[in-house]
Scaffold this active site. Structure first.
Site, PDB file in Angstrom:
ATOM      1  N   SER A 696       0.807  -1.212   0.000  1.00 41.81           N
ATOM      2  CA  SER A 696       0.000   0.000   0.000  1.00 41.81           C
ATOM      3  C   SER A 696       0.843   1.266   0.000  1.00 41.81           C
ATOM      4  CB  SER A 696      -0.941   0.009   1.208  1.00 41.81           C
ATOM      5  OG  SER A 696      -0.220   0.126   2.408  1.00 41.81           O
ATOM      6  N   LYS A 739      -5.653   4.730   8.661  1.00 48.68           N
ATOM      7  CA  LYS A 739      -4.535   5.510   8.120  1.00 48.68           C
ATOM      8  C   LYS A 739      -4.899   6.985   8.036  1.00 48.68           C
ATOM      9  CE  LYS A 739      -2.709   1.685   5.342  1.00 48.68           C
ATOM     10  NZ  LYS A 739      -2.527   1.159   3.966  1.00 48.68           N
TER      11      LYS A 739
END
Length: 841
Positions: A696, A739
């Site tokens: 990611s 996140k």
């Protein structure tokens, strides 16, 4: 900075299955571009799914209808279980597979209990003494409730036998017949002894009786019977003569001695016959009620016949009444364990399994499946320093208690006891529940034990575990495949549809009622629905992790009571969730303190070349939170290519390494059009001290690399998460909600400027379930969330420069980012050629 317990830079925690059916990046659901080319920031209503309280059809949880049987939305598992319970035999056992915190055991019990309630109650199981072989106790199975009856009635019968048999042997008729028999015996015996005495006297000997009951012959000389001393004084010739005569006399008297012994045996047999004659009527009368009650049970009738025969064969054990038996003195144990009290222990019925209290088939959950707890045991007692066992010391296992019903086991628990697992498979394969001593299967020296008769086994085993354990057993134990032929799979979420929301609320109502919680009002119920979507991190789904939701509900109810409320509202529910986070977020707070003091250096304003803010997630226990990291890149003339410092330092996992290789492929496909790619560069996470795994961060790493090549600064008020493929498309990643919240928290502590935000994959928009404070900041224009579908979109946001597209002439337009990258790569190739360096990437 605190030392991490787990990898801090775990940049991707997504299970692949969650993202299998996401819409493609080109879906028209997301308006990604303005006419000027930059992606739009998401509107606040796109940042989380929120159920409007008025959409909840109940004013509070007390109005939720309570069904007799609540079935969670688990169609695959329910179909598998319905099939399994309708297939008899020991082959179609079930492996229930699913994640933890799905309420797997509760789900099984909730399904099985109504099914078991409609089944027949299984029989009671007893063990009784085997009069043919005391080391092999016999098993009896009786209709439920009759086992306890047999045990109690048999105990009464034995007590009566001990009481009445001595009385039957004290009757006048018995005493008269015994005295007559004894008189006849004594007369016959006296006649034989008289004949023997006469024979001895005729031969010059005197017949005598020793103290041990032995006969003796003493010589007579001159009418006087000689003693041993006198005999020894005779001359040797006389002694030899007398011994010869004695031997001849003994040979002649052997026939009469045998007659005496025959008379004694006859007397004993006749005496016992008379005793049995008088006692048998008492025994038959005492056992008659038992025979009448259990006339339809053939094995019980056989046992009673053997018991009667054994009692009549051991009447001497009953000769004394219980109250007349001498009691042992203190500190003076009985000399023999087989006294009357102990001897009568063989006539007990040991009730192994009592099903008299059941209403249907048993559903047993064995949470500690050791060998003895699962398969039963034979305990031992100490008698005068020696260990012994008998059928009354047999203890049942869960397998015996669940026979003719259902047994639920945790796979990891039973596999932790290899002997229990082996014993379970043997029992299922043979169809018999055996009681064995584990030492029989080892190299140890065996002690004397018993071998109880095995019990026919008809049980359905339901093994609860994870997919990993299932795969391991399937491919490494051939017996598992044969005996556990049905897999029931629990799903972790359902669609957030109107019907599933109502089903979810019904589950919440069941939890509230069963746990005795305060009622939840409409706003709190809507909050639970949203919390279920946050757990699964998907605006279109609801989590089925009811145990996790139940924990929050219990804590919210307790908090409402502390505040003196009689109902849980949305505010209390939010406080309960905040309290749960506060209890678990110590390490997150310590990390945030390090960001505040700039011990961990992450800029949230300004710009820099070859540097970008990447995002990762980390776990401490069950608590998940996001953290930002600087990703840096440097490039120059050389032939080393792009070096992944994380891999070189052995801190990069295989998925991260693959992502770096994809970056190289992207560069080759886009810029190796008319020249070789010759450069030296490095990519790395700054201040990363733990393993980096996942892909990611690959989008952010590519942005840093292109920024370094183009010498174009990247806006550090933005953070970027997303995986990139060889064509530059940004793909979905895991943990996107945490996140964003992690970067938002760092920005909030430093002051929100309105320029800060996060770039996420467009495919992840539906995974957003952000906290209300993040949504408010976006609504107030203080923070932004940008969905991007390709790396070009991300670069335009991060650098403010259009990425550009290669034209028909093979060049990128002037003023574009890719033109600057292409020019820089050409300059690096020329510089390398000038210095005669070979190239590679």
């Amino acid at each position: 900075m605190p030392a991490p317990l787990y990898p801090v830079a775990s940049v991707d925690n997504r299970p692949a299955s969650i993202y299998t059916h996401l819409p493609p990046a080109s879906t028209p659901e997301y308006p990604l571009k303005l006419t000027m080319g930059k992606p739009l920031s998401l509107a606040p209503e796109r940042l989380r799914a929120g159920l409007q309280p008025e959409a909840v059809p109940y004013a509070d949880s007390r109005q939720i209808p309570r069904r007799e049987r609540f079935e969670p939305p688990q169609p695959r598992a329910l179909r598998a279980l319905n099939l399994a319970v309708n297939i008899p035999g020991n082959e179609y056992n079930v492996y229930l597979s699913g994640e933890e915190s799905l309420g797997r055991t509760y789900f099984l019990r909730h399904f099985l209990e109504p099914v078991a309630a409609k089944a027949d109650v299984p029989p009671d199981v007893l063990y009784v003494y085997n009069f043919d072989d005391e080391d092999r106790p016999r098993a009896l199975q009786l209709p439920p409730g009759q086992g306890r009856t047999l045990k109690a009635e048999l105990a009464k019968a034995v007590a009566l036998l001990r009481e009445r048999i001595p009385g039957s042997l004290e009757q006048d008729a018995f005493v008269q017949r015994r005295e007559a028999l004894l008189k006849t015996y004594q007369s016959t015996k006296d006649d034989l002894y008289t004949r023997m005495e006469d024979e001895a006297e005729s031969k010059g000997f005197t017949l005598g009786m020793e103290t041990e009951g032995q006969l003796s012959l003493s010589p007579r000389v001159k009418g006087k019977t000689l003693s041993l001393e006198e005999f020894e004084k005779l001359d040797s010739e006389t002694q030899r003569t007398l011994r010869g005569k004695r031997d001849e006399l003994l040979a002649a008297m052997n026939g009469m001695l045998r007659q005496v012994q025959a008379v004694e045996r006859g007397f004993t047999e006749q005496e016992r016959s008379i005793e049995r004659e008088f006692a048998s009527s008492e025994v038959r009368e005492i056992l008659a009620p038992l025979r009448e009650s259990f006339a339809s049970q053939g094995k019980v009738m056989d046992y009673l016949a053997a018991l009667e025969k054994d009692v009549l064969a051991n009447l001497e054990r009953f000769a004394t009444r219980p109250e007349q038996q001498p009691q042992p003195q203190p500190q003076q144990p009985q000399a023999e364990p087989a006294q009357a009290e102990d001897f009568c222990g063989r006539y007990e019925a040991h009730l192994l399994v009592d099903n008299s209290g059941l209403k249907g088939a048993p559903v047993i959950v064995e949470d500690h499946p050791t060998y003895f707890n699962l398969l039963g045991s034979m305990e031992r007692e100490s008698e005068l320093g020696a260990l012994y066992t008998d059928f009354t010391l047999i203890k049942p296992g869960a397998l015996h208690r669940a026979n003719h019903g259902y047994l639920i086991l945790k796979a990891d628990d039973v596999l932790n006891s290899p002997s229990a697992w082996e014993g379970l498979l043997r029992a299922l394969r043979s169809g018999l529940a055996r009681l064995e001593d584990p030492s029989e299967h080892s190299e140890q020296v065996r002690t004397r034990t018993i071998e109880p008769e095995p019990i026919p086994l008809q049980v359905k085993i339901l093994l609860v575990g994870t997919d990993e354990i299932y795969e391991h057993l399937l491919y490494h134990d051939s017996r598992f495949r044969k005996l556990f032929k049905i897999k029931a799979h629990l799903q972790s979420h359902v669609a957030r549809s109107e019907g599933d929301i109502l089903g979810f609320l019904q589950g919440c109502g069941t939890i509230i009622a069963d746990a005795g919680l305060l009622p939840f009002d409409r706003e709190a119920l809507a909050g639970l629905v949203d919390h279920a979507s946050r757990i699964v991190e998907d605006q279109t789904k609801l989590s089925l992790h009811y145990p996790l939701i139940r924990e929050l509900m219990i804590e919210a109810s307790a908090m409402a009571k502390l505040q003196g409320k009689d109902m849980v509202d949305a505010a209390v529910l939010h406080e309960a969730q905040a309290a749960r986070d506060f209890r678990a977020n110590l390490y997150e707070e310590e990390f945030m303190a390090d960001y505040d003091r700039e011990i961990i250096k992450v800029a949230t304003s300004g710009s820099a070349v070859g540097r970008v803010n990447g995002l990762s997630v980390t776990y401490f226990g069950e608590y998940e939170f996001g953290l930002p990291h600087h990703i840096a890149c440097t490039v120059g003339v050389g032939r080393e290519g792009i070096v992944d410092l994380e891999r070189e330092a052995e801190l990069g996992g295989p998925i991260h390494t693959k992502a770096m290789m994809i970056l190289k492929s992207y560069l080759l496909g886009l810029f190796a059009y008319d020249k070789p790619l010759i450069l030296s560069g490095s990519l790395y996470f700054e201040q990363s001290y733990a393993e980096v795994e996942g892909d990611s961060a690959s989008g952010a790493e590519l942005a840093a690399l292109l920024s370094a090549l183009a010498e174009a600064p990247i806006e550090l008020s933005l953070a970027f998460t997303g995986a990139v493929n060889q064509s530059g498309a940004i793909m979905a990643v895991g943990g996107v909600t945490r996140k964003i919240e992690g970067f938002f928290e760092v920005c909030r502590r430093r002051g929100l400027t309105g320029r800060q935000g996060v770039l996420i994959p467009a495919d992840n928009v539906r995974n957003l379930m952000l906290k209300p404070e993040v949504v408010r900041a976006v609504a107030d224009g203080k923070f932004s969330i940008y969905p991007v579908a390709c790396i070009e979109d991300a670069l335009e946001l991060l650098t403010g420069i259009p990425a550009g597209k290669r034209g028909p002439d093979g060049t990128f337009p002037e003023g574009t980012l890719y033109r600057r990258v292409d020019d820089r790569l050409g300059a690096l190739a020329r510089a390398a050629a000038q210095f005669g360096q070979s190239w590679r990437i």
